[in-house]
Design a protein around this motif. Sequence first.
Motif, PDB file in Angstrom:
ATOM      1  N   LYS A 107      39.242  46.507  44.711  1.00  0.00           N
ATOM      2  CA  LYS A 107      40.407  45.975  45.400  1.00  0.00           C
ATOM      3  C   LYS A 107      40.286  46.168  46.917  1.00  0.00           C
ATOM      4  O   LYS A 107      39.705  47.141  47.394  1.00  0.00           O
ATOM      5  CB  LYS A 107      41.678  46.660  44.914  1.00  0.00           C
ATOM      6  CG  LYS A 107      42.002  46.377  43.442  1.00  0.00           C
ATOM      7  CD  LYS A 107      43.274  47.082  43.047  1.00  0.00           C
ATOM      8  CE  LYS A 107      43.600  46.818  41.578  1.00  0.00           C
ATOM      9  NZ  LYS A 107      44.823  47.513  41.150  1.00  0.00           N
ATOM     10  N   SER A 180      37.112  40.576  49.643  1.00  0.00           N
ATOM     11  CA  SER A 180      38.492  40.468  49.169  1.00  0.00           C
ATOM     12  C   SER A 180      39.403  41.282  50.071  1.00  0.00           C
ATOM     13  O   SER A 180      38.985  42.260  50.686  1.00  0.00           O
ATOM     14  CB  SER A 180      38.591  40.979  47.726  1.00  0.00           C
ATOM     15  OG  SER A 180      38.277  42.361  47.673  1.00  0.00           O
ATOM     16  N   GLU A 182      43.877  42.328  50.680  1.00  0.00           N
ATOM     17  CA  GLU A 182      45.212  42.315  50.104  1.00  0.00           C
ATOM     18  C   GLU A 182      45.876  40.988  50.411  1.00  0.00           C
ATOM     19  O   GLU A 182      45.869  40.516  51.548  1.00  0.00           O
ATOM     20  CB  GLU A 182      46.047  43.462  50.668  1.00  0.00           C
ATOM     21  CG  GLU A 182      47.401  43.603  50.013  1.00  0.00           C
ATOM     22  CD  GLU A 182      48.137  44.830  50.478  1.00  0.00           C
ATOM     23  OE1 GLU A 182      49.249  45.076  49.997  1.00  0.00           O
ATOM     24  OE2 GLU A 182      47.598  45.549  51.342  1.00  0.00           O
ATOM     25  N   GLN A 187      51.383  37.841  46.052  1.00  0.00           N
ATOM     26  CA  GLN A 187      51.071  37.532  44.663  1.00  0.00           C
ATOM     27  C   GLN A 187      50.530  38.770  43.945  1.00  0.00           C
ATOM     28  O   GLN A 187      49.944  39.662  44.545  1.00  0.00           O
ATOM     29  CB  GLN A 187      50.050  36.390  44.585  1.00  0.00           C
ATOM     30  CG  GLN A 187      50.556  35.080  45.162  1.00  0.00           C
ATOM     31  CD  GLN A 187      49.615  33.936  44.848  1.00  0.00           C
ATOM     32  OE1 GLN A 187      49.184  33.786  43.718  1.00  0.00           O
ATOM     33  NE2 GLN A 187      49.309  33.122  45.841  1.00  0.00           N
ATOM     34  N   ASP A 188      50.736  38.801  42.653  1.00  0.00           N
ATOM     35  CA  ASP A 188      50.295  39.905  41.822  1.00  0.00           C
ATOM     36  C   ASP A 188      48.774  39.953  41.796  1.00  0.00           C
ATOM     37  O   ASP A 188      48.129  38.984  41.382  1.00  0.00           O
ATOM     38  CB  ASP A 188      50.841  39.728  40.408  1.00  0.00           C
ATOM     39  CG  ASP A 188      50.519  40.922  39.515  1.00  0.00           C
ATOM     40  OD1 ASP A 188      49.783  41.824  39.966  1.00  0.00           O
ATOM     41  OD2 ASP A 188      51.027  40.949  38.376  1.00  0.00           O
ATOM     42  N   PRO A 189      48.141  41.062  42.231  1.00  0.00           N
ATOM     43  CA  PRO A 189      46.680  41.135  42.240  1.00  0.00           C
ATOM     44  C   PRO A 189      46.066  41.066  40.844  1.00  0.00           C
ATOM     45  O   PRO A 189      44.874  40.835  40.702  1.00  0.00           O
ATOM     46  CB  PRO A 189      46.397  42.481  42.912  1.00  0.00           C
ATOM     47  CG  PRO A 189      47.652  43.272  42.749  1.00  0.00           C
ATOM     48  CD  PRO A 189      48.765  42.270  42.770  1.00  0.00           C
ATOM     49  N   GLN A 190      46.889  41.251  39.799  1.00  0.00           N
ATOM     50  CA  GLN A 190      46.388  41.105  38.444  1.00  0.00           C
ATOM     51  C   GLN A 190      46.322  39.643  38.011  1.00  0.00           C
ATOM     52  O   GLN A 190      45.771  39.323  36.963  1.00  0.00           O
ATOM     53  CB  GLN A 190      47.268  41.899  37.480  1.00  0.00           C
ATOM     54  CG  GLN A 190      47.244  43.395  37.723  1.00  0.00           C
ATOM     55  CD  GLN A 190      45.836  43.970  37.624  1.00  0.00           C
ATOM     56  OE1 GLN A 190      45.076  43.599  36.727  1.00  0.00           O
ATOM     57  NE2 GLN A 190      45.486  44.855  38.555  1.00  0.00           N
ATOM     58  N   LYS A 191      46.912  38.757  38.834  1.00  0.00           N
ATOM     59  CA  LYS A 191      46.930  37.344  38.489  1.00  0.00           C
ATOM     60  C   LYS A 191      46.214  36.468  39.517  1.00  0.00           C
ATOM     61  O   LYS A 191      45.844  35.338  39.215  1.00  0.00           O
ATOM     62  CB  LYS A 191      48.378  36.864  38.334  1.00  0.00           C
ATOM     63  CG  LYS A 191      49.139  37.549  37.205  1.00  0.00           C
ATOM     64  CD  LYS A 191      50.547  36.999  37.106  1.00  0.00           C
ATOM     65  CE  LYS A 191      51.328  37.668  35.971  1.00  0.00           C
ATOM     66  NZ  LYS A 191      52.710  37.152  35.866  1.00  0.00           N
ATOM     67  N   ALA A 193      43.591  36.579  43.310  1.00  0.00           N
ATOM     68  CA  ALA A 193      42.778  37.336  44.260  1.00  0.00           C
ATOM     69  C   ALA A 193      42.640  36.551  45.557  1.00  0.00           C
ATOM     70  O   ALA A 193      42.413  35.341  45.540  1.00  0.00           O
ATOM     71  CB  ALA A 193      41.401  37.619  43.669  1.00  0.00           C
ATOM     72  N   ALA A 212      42.339  37.819  38.233  1.00  0.00           N
ATOM     73  CA  ALA A 212      42.474  39.191  38.694  1.00  0.00           C
ATOM     74  C   ALA A 212      41.223  39.609  39.458  1.00  0.00           C
ATOM     75  O   ALA A 212      40.101  39.240  39.101  1.00  0.00           O
ATOM     76  CB  ALA A 212      42.692  40.122  37.503  1.00  0.00           C
ATOM     77  N   ASP A 214      39.677  42.416  39.668  1.00  0.00           N
ATOM     78  CA  ASP A 214      38.716  43.240  38.947  1.00  0.00           C
ATOM     79  C   ASP A 214      37.909  42.458  37.914  1.00  0.00           C
ATOM     80  O   ASP A 214      37.075  43.029  37.197  1.00  0.00           O
ATOM     81  CB  ASP A 214      39.406  44.433  38.297  1.00  0.00           C
ATOM     82  CG  ASP A 214      40.528  44.015  37.343  1.00  0.00           C
ATOM     83  OD1 ASP A 214      40.647  42.795  37.073  1.00  0.00           O
ATOM     84  OD2 ASP A 214      41.284  44.890  36.895  1.00  0.00           O
ATOM     85  N   SER A 215      38.153  41.138  37.823  1.00  0.00           N
ATOM     86  CA  SER A 215      37.351  40.312  36.919  1.00  0.00           C
ATOM     87  C   SER A 215      36.393  39.404  37.672  1.00  0.00           C
ATOM     88  O   SER A 215      35.696  38.601  37.068  1.00  0.00           O
ATOM     89  CB  SER A 215      38.267  39.447  36.048  1.00  0.00           C
ATOM     90  OG  SER A 215      38.950  38.479  36.828  1.00  0.00           O
TER      91      SER A 215
END
Length: 471
Positions: A107, A180, A182, A187-191, A193, A212, A214-215
Amino acid sequence: METSAEALWPRVKSMPHLLGQRPSYFHTKKESIVIAFKLRSKMDDFNRHVRELLSWKRGVRRSVATPAAHDRFERVQVSGDVLRYQGNSGDVGCYVGCYVASQPLPKYNNYFEVLITDSGVRGSIAVGVVPYDYNLSQQLGWVSCSAAFHADDGKLYSGRGVGQQVAPKCHSGDRIGCGSREDSTGQDPQKAASLFFTRNGKEIGSVVIALALDSLHPAVGMHSIGEEVQLDLLAEWGLEDEDSLMVVDNHEDDWARLHDMKVSGSVLEYAGKGKSIMDVGLAQAKQPLSTRSHYFEVEIVNPGEKCYIAVGVARKDYPKQRHPGWNRGSVAYHADDGKIFYGSGVGHPFGPRCYKGDIMGCGIMFPRDFRLDSEGECDNDGKENLEGCKGKVRQLKGAILYYTDSDEEEEEEEECGESQHQSKKVVVFFSRNGKIIGKKESWIPLGGFFPTIGMLSLEEKVKVDFRPLSG
């Protein structure tokens, strides 16, 4: 090869010192044969240990040079941090080669870079991020769930085959980065990037991808013979360049107008879009050329994408979105085609084209009695100048200027009506790398001719010297 005791005897006989013996000590052939076998056994043990040591060293080197066990790649040869495009004999040039790192981008502001060591046949190199299970036969950025910058066209692709132009094409020696940060949109970083891309240390574009962080894994795509890059997964971004901290904008007062231009010391850089002829960047000096300061030079530091650089003189109220020379009241020498433009969008052959490192100069030969309203009496304290130098000589970096009676015989300008609104005629001359390449007679506008520089393509950069003849 013969290794029997009988075969070893001649060698042992000739080298008894290896056992600390003298030839006279060998009493019988049988004793010597026994000694030979002992020697051979010792040498075999030594050679075995050497081979084991070399094998261990090669294993260490392979473990360092081999990528992580879970890195994925196809039609790419991986040698340490070097990636090379390598398809089969029937595949080369037909299928994409792709490399995907085993670890995702962590992140916030994580970053990696790729140095193009060889652009190959087409330079079809893509740098970006993809999911770990990405289809290795697809170029990065062309399909959903991927984003990448393409070196061959300077475009940013995000999940589709149509890209956005963000930079010039890249070549061998260029560095492309992806990182990457912030997301400022909340927006939600899980949804989603937020990604940014760089070229040679400068940020060129950004994109938000609906995955996300992390993917997403660092990835490199290649698509033509000979392409080779060096991958740096531990590159850093955001550190201040020490050189940039030392830059002082101490020449900003020299400019009266700066449109789509950035000034840093004596360096001017184009800051426009570079997409159409209406995106001209213009810089005009605060002071006009005069008998005291009649000449200036511009060195091409970076020709940019097209080298649409124009150097000349123009009236004070010259349109900011027009290249010098295109409109009335201006004369300019254009680097991209070597033509001179005089109040018209149609140029005339004049001199050679100019490239990186070339120095373009522009000056005025003033008549003997010339004086601007803002200018005092002409200075004639022994320093050479061009005012009233009929029959005199002027040295300019290896080139000699004459302002003689023949200069009065220049052809009259087509726009004869200008003379009613202008003061006097002067001779505008241009140089390239210290040699005069030509001149043009022109009516000087009221208020004088101001040094003016135009640019029109991305990354163009020049260094300006308003007094190259001083000292």
